[in-house]
Design an enzyme around this catalytic site. Structure first.
Site, PDB file in Angstrom:
ATOM      1  N   HIS A 195       0.833  -1.204   0.000  1.00 34.07           N
ATOM      2  CA  HIS A 195       0.000   0.000   0.000  1.00 34.07           C
ATOM      3  C   HIS A 195       0.865   1.251   0.000  1.00 34.07           C
ATOM      4  O   HIS A 195       2.053   1.214   0.273  1.00 34.07           O
ATOM      5  CB  HIS A 195      -0.995   0.020   1.175  1.00 34.07           C
ATOM      6  N   ARG A 246      -2.317  11.418   3.655  1.00 36.92           N
ATOM      7  CA  ARG A 246      -3.143  12.031   4.698  1.00 36.92           C
ATOM      8  C   ARG A 246      -4.192  12.904   4.021  1.00 36.92           C
ATOM      9  O   ARG A 246      -3.869  13.680   3.119  1.00 36.92           O
ATOM     10  CB  ARG A 246      -2.274  12.868   5.633  1.00 36.92           C
ATOM     11  N   GLU A 283      -3.947   3.677   1.324  1.00 40.53           N
ATOM     12  CA  GLU A 283      -4.320   3.909   2.715  1.00 40.53           C
ATOM     13  C   GLU A 283      -4.550   5.390   2.920  1.00 40.53           C
ATOM     14  O   GLU A 283      -3.661   6.210   2.690  1.00 40.53           O
ATOM     15  CB  GLU A 283      -3.203   3.428   3.639  1.00 40.53           C
ATOM     16  N   ASN A 334      -6.426  12.276  10.443  1.00 33.50           N
ATOM     17  CA  ASN A 334      -6.049  12.648  11.807  1.00 33.50           C
ATOM     18  C   ASN A 334      -7.179  13.465  12.417  1.00 33.50           C
ATOM     19  O   ASN A 334      -7.554  14.519  11.888  1.00 33.50           O
ATOM     20  CB  ASN A 334      -4.741  13.434  11.797  1.00 33.50           C
ATOM     21  N   HIS A 357       3.857  11.445  -7.094  1.00 34.88           N
ATOM     22  CA  HIS A 357       2.491  11.115  -7.478  1.00 34.88           C
ATOM     23  C   HIS A 357       2.239   9.623  -7.317  1.00 34.88           C
ATOM     24  O   HIS A 357       3.161   8.839  -7.213  1.00 34.88           O
ATOM     25  CB  HIS A 357       2.211  11.530  -8.926  1.00 34.88           C
ATOM     26  N   GLU A 406      -1.281   9.996 -11.616  1.00 34.59           N
ATOM     27  CA  GLU A 406      -0.969   9.818 -13.028  1.00 34.59           C
ATOM     28  C   GLU A 406      -1.799   8.639 -13.536  1.00 34.59           C
ATOM     29  O   GLU A 406      -1.738   7.542 -12.977  1.00 34.59           O
ATOM     30  CB  GLU A 406       0.519   9.530 -13.203  1.00 34.59           C
TER      31      GLU A 406
END
Length: 131
Positions: free
Chosen positions: A6, A10, A53, A57, A72, A122
């Site tokens: 993965h 954030r 993922e 927060n 990217h 991309e």
């Protein structure tokens, strides 16, 4: 051998991000893990075992500074022009299609689209090393 599983980014708004990645790339929530101060959401689709993922927060209200080190994410598709047209129709404002040639042969056909938090994705035509 190590196996890539993965990549994490954030994000500020869980629903907005899940909506974007679902509409744009058919990713759905594979798992959600809540902790006292943050939540991890794993997105995937049947094309690959690799997951995205999303980390949310709790209490964060300011956009993240992406910095100059982030590049990217990349995804490959069968029909790039069809995907570009679909994303345009969804109002996701993909950039123009770029054709990159090397030694007289197609090396890459791609465009970029930006997610709600400013991350670049991309989108590449499946070709050569980009399967």
């Amino acid at each position: 051998m190590a196996k890539m599983i993965h990549s994490m980014i954030r994000v500020l708004d869980e629903a907005r991000s899940i909506d974007f990645y679902g509409k744009a790339f058919g990713l759905t929530v594979a798992d959600r893990v809540d902790f006292p101060t943050f939540t991890l959401i794993y997105l995937s689709n049947p094309e690959t075992g690799f997951e995205l993922e999303l980390t949310i927060n709790q209490g964060r209200t300011e956009p993240y500074a992406l910095g100059e080190g982030y590049g990217h994410l990349a995804v490959s598709v069968d029909e790039l022009r069809d995907v570009h047209e679909r994303l345009t129709g969804l109002g996701l404002n993909p950039g123009g299609i770029v054709e990159l040639n090397r030694d007289g042969k197609l090396f890459a056909l791609f465009f970029f689209v930006t997610d709600p938090d400013g991350y670049k994705i991309e989108v590449m035509q499946r070709n050569g090393r980009f399967q």
